[in-house]
Scaffold this motif. Sequence first.
Motif, PDB file in Angstrom:
ATOM      1  N   LEU A  64       0.826  -1.196   0.000  1.00  0.00           N
ATOM      2  CA  LEU A  64       0.000   0.000   0.000  1.00  0.00           C
ATOM      3  C   LEU A  64       0.865   1.252   0.000  1.00  0.00           C
ATOM      4  CD1 LEU A  64      -3.050   0.508   0.004  1.00  0.00           C
ATOM      5  CD2 LEU A  64      -2.966   0.730   2.482  1.00  0.00           C
ATOM      6  N   PHE A  65       1.972   1.203   0.712  1.00  0.00           N
ATOM      7  CA  PHE A  65       2.895   2.340   0.749  1.00  0.00           C
ATOM      8  C   PHE A  65       3.529   2.565  -0.622  1.00  0.00           C
ATOM      9  CE2 PHE A  65       6.777   4.636   1.967  1.00  0.00           C
ATOM     10  CZ  PHE A  65       6.228   5.623   2.784  1.00  0.00           C
ATOM     11  N   LYS A  66       3.877   1.467  -1.311  1.00  0.00           N
ATOM     12  CA  LYS A  66       4.412   1.602  -2.668  1.00  0.00           C
ATOM     13  C   LYS A  66       3.368   2.204  -3.602  1.00  0.00           C
ATOM     14  CE  LYS A  66       6.459  -0.873  -6.560  1.00  0.00           C
ATOM     15  NZ  LYS A  66       5.664  -0.074  -7.524  1.00  0.00           N
ATOM     16  N   ARG A  72      -0.574  10.912   6.576  1.00  0.00           N
ATOM     17  CA  ARG A  72      -0.262   9.797   5.686  1.00  0.00           C
ATOM     18  C   ARG A  72      -0.369   8.437   6.369  1.00  0.00           C
ATOM     19  NH1 ARG A  72       5.806   9.510   3.774  1.00  0.00           N
ATOM     20  NH2 ARG A  72       5.968   8.994   5.996  1.00  0.00           N
ATOM     21  N   GLU A  73       0.316   8.267   7.502  1.00  0.00           N
ATOM     22  CA  GLU A  73       0.330   6.971   8.174  1.00  0.00           C
ATOM     23  C   GLU A  73      -1.072   6.556   8.599  1.00  0.00           C
ATOM     24  OE1 GLU A  73       2.382   9.422   8.865  1.00  0.00           O
ATOM     25  OE2 GLU A  73       4.317   8.644   8.165  1.00  0.00           O
ATOM     26  N   LYS A  74      -1.802   7.492   9.181  1.00  0.00           N
ATOM     27  CA  LYS A  74      -3.160   7.209   9.631  1.00  0.00           C
ATOM     28  C   LYS A  74      -4.056   6.829   8.459  1.00  0.00           C
ATOM     29  CE  LYS A  74      -7.089   9.329  12.017  1.00  0.00           C
ATOM     30  NZ  LYS A  74      -7.592  10.574  12.680  1.00  0.00           N
ATOM     31  N   ASN A  75      -3.927   7.554   7.348  1.00  0.00           N
ATOM     32  CA  ASN A  75      -4.765   7.290   6.173  1.00  0.00           C
ATOM     33  C   ASN A  75      -4.447   5.933   5.540  1.00  0.00           C
ATOM     34  OD1 ASN A  75      -6.250   9.705   6.260  1.00  0.00           O
ATOM     35  ND2 ASN A  75      -4.648  10.825   5.177  1.00  0.00           N
ATOM     36  N   LEU A  76      -3.165   5.597   5.464  1.00  0.00           N
ATOM     37  CA  LEU A  76      -2.787   4.314   4.864  1.00  0.00           C
ATOM     38  C   LEU A  76      -3.257   3.143   5.720  1.00  0.00           C
ATOM     39  CD1 LEU A  76       0.826   5.103   3.563  1.00  0.00           C
ATOM     40  CD2 LEU A  76      -1.223   4.735   2.192  1.00  0.00           C
ATOM     41  N   VAL A  77      -3.100   3.260   7.030  1.00  0.00           N
ATOM     42  CA  VAL A  77      -3.558   2.195   7.920  1.00  0.00           C
ATOM     43  C   VAL A  77      -5.077   2.064   7.857  1.00  0.00           C
ATOM     44  CG1 VAL A  77      -3.766   1.484  10.342  1.00  0.00           C
ATOM     45  CG2 VAL A  77      -1.587   2.324   9.464  1.00  0.00           C
ATOM     46  N   SER A  78      -5.779   3.206   7.731  1.00  0.00           N
ATOM     47  CA  SER A  78      -7.236   3.185   7.624  1.00  0.00           C
ATOM     48  C   SER A  78      -7.675   2.445   6.360  1.00  0.00           C
ATOM     49  CB  SER A  78      -7.781   4.616   7.607  1.00  0.00           C
ATOM     50  OG  SER A  78      -9.176   4.625   7.388  1.00  0.00           O
ATOM     51  N   ILE A  79      -7.008   2.715   5.237  1.00  0.00           N
ATOM     52  CA  ILE A  79      -7.326   2.013   3.985  1.00  0.00           C
ATOM     53  C   ILE A  79      -7.064   0.520   4.143  1.00  0.00           C
ATOM     54  CG2 ILE A  79      -6.694   1.726   1.559  1.00  0.00           C
ATOM     55  CD1 ILE A  79      -5.982   4.703   1.493  1.00  0.00           C
ATOM     56  N   LEU A  80      -5.932   0.190   4.759  1.00  0.00           N
ATOM     57  CA  LEU A  80      -5.569  -1.212   4.933  1.00  0.00           C
ATOM     58  C   LEU A  80      -6.593  -1.953   5.787  1.00  0.00           C
ATOM     59  CD1 LEU A  80      -3.523  -3.414   4.344  1.00  0.00           C
ATOM     60  CD2 LEU A  80      -2.235  -2.682   6.356  1.00  0.00           C
TER      61      LEU A  80
END
Length: 373
Positions: free
Chosen positions: A29-31, A53-61
């Motif tokens: 997801l980070f890539k 960024r970190e919060k949004n990526l973890v939320s998507i995951l």
Amino acid sequence: MSAVSEHSRLQPSFCFKFFMSEIFTLEKLFKAYNDCKKGKKNTVNALNFEMHREKNLVSILEELLSGTYIPSRHILFIVTRPTPREIFAADFRDRVVHHLFHNELHLFCDNNFIRHSYANRLNKGTHRAVRAVKNFVYHNPNGYYLKLDVKSFFSSINKPILFKLVEKNIYLCVKNNKWKKDMIWLAHTIIFHDPTKNFIYKGDMKLIKLIPMHKTLFYSGKNNGLPIGNLTSQFFANIYLNELDQFVTKTLKCSNYARYVDDFIMVESKKDTLLSFIVPIRDFLKKYLDLDLHKDKICFQHVSKGIDFLGYFIKPTHMVVRQKVVRRFKSELYLRRGKEDGLFSVNDISMIKSYFGHFGHADSFNLVEKLSR
């Protein structure tokens, strides 16, 4: 520090989920996020996403792993050049998901695409497509060409047919069952999402009237149409029309064939051979892809008459820029010079360089010299 370890430290209670799926991992997801932000760094959506960024990526995951992911609201706007088009732009977080899906499947699919499919592929593009057609003509100076176009392509794509084709590619790709299950679920989520149900409109409302009914998603029907502009829509378009590419090159045995999105050209030495392709192609499109040929855009001529293709006019002896493109450039140049300060902005200079780059692929020495004065 890797993307996984960096963000696992922020959400320790969530770490155990990272390795339950081969596609839904924070590292992938980070890539996808890094791929997505290229060229989008200064957009409002990208900046808002970057702030957390970190919060949004973890939320998507979390949403992907739990199967609760639903595409967000789209932004609808109308572009008028070169022709009026309806654009449903996905939210930045959804673009990240699109890149995630694309990264997983595109290399496998790309290896199965024909050589002369040129839209939205690495090391392809409009100029390579034009060079291919130019090469066809060069080797058939006394031949004929047939140029065809799919009617209202993006708004006519049949979603159930598309999904079956994508599903077939996912099953053919050598991956484990968990990966296949997740990919099929995500493909279904993206394909069958209807952007007309949740969007905001930006721009002049009057411009909507410029879009013909057969080219808008508002009238395409429940199971038809993909939004123009999304990475996945472009990728799915190639998967969809790869069926046509395979039919033309393998069944009809036409080697001098090139396609860019829904425009495709065939060149043959015998005119009867070309003419015999029209009905089989029309029938194939209708029967297997639920598409129609654009009757008003069937062009059959001797190559000496020239081929109008992707902004160029191609003949056996030379290639020039279409006059329509030159007029558009002059019109934009005139409008931008009409500003109060009379100076060109950075965007203006970028536009000028883009046009001159387009001109540079043709035999346009005199044209460039005249425009440079």
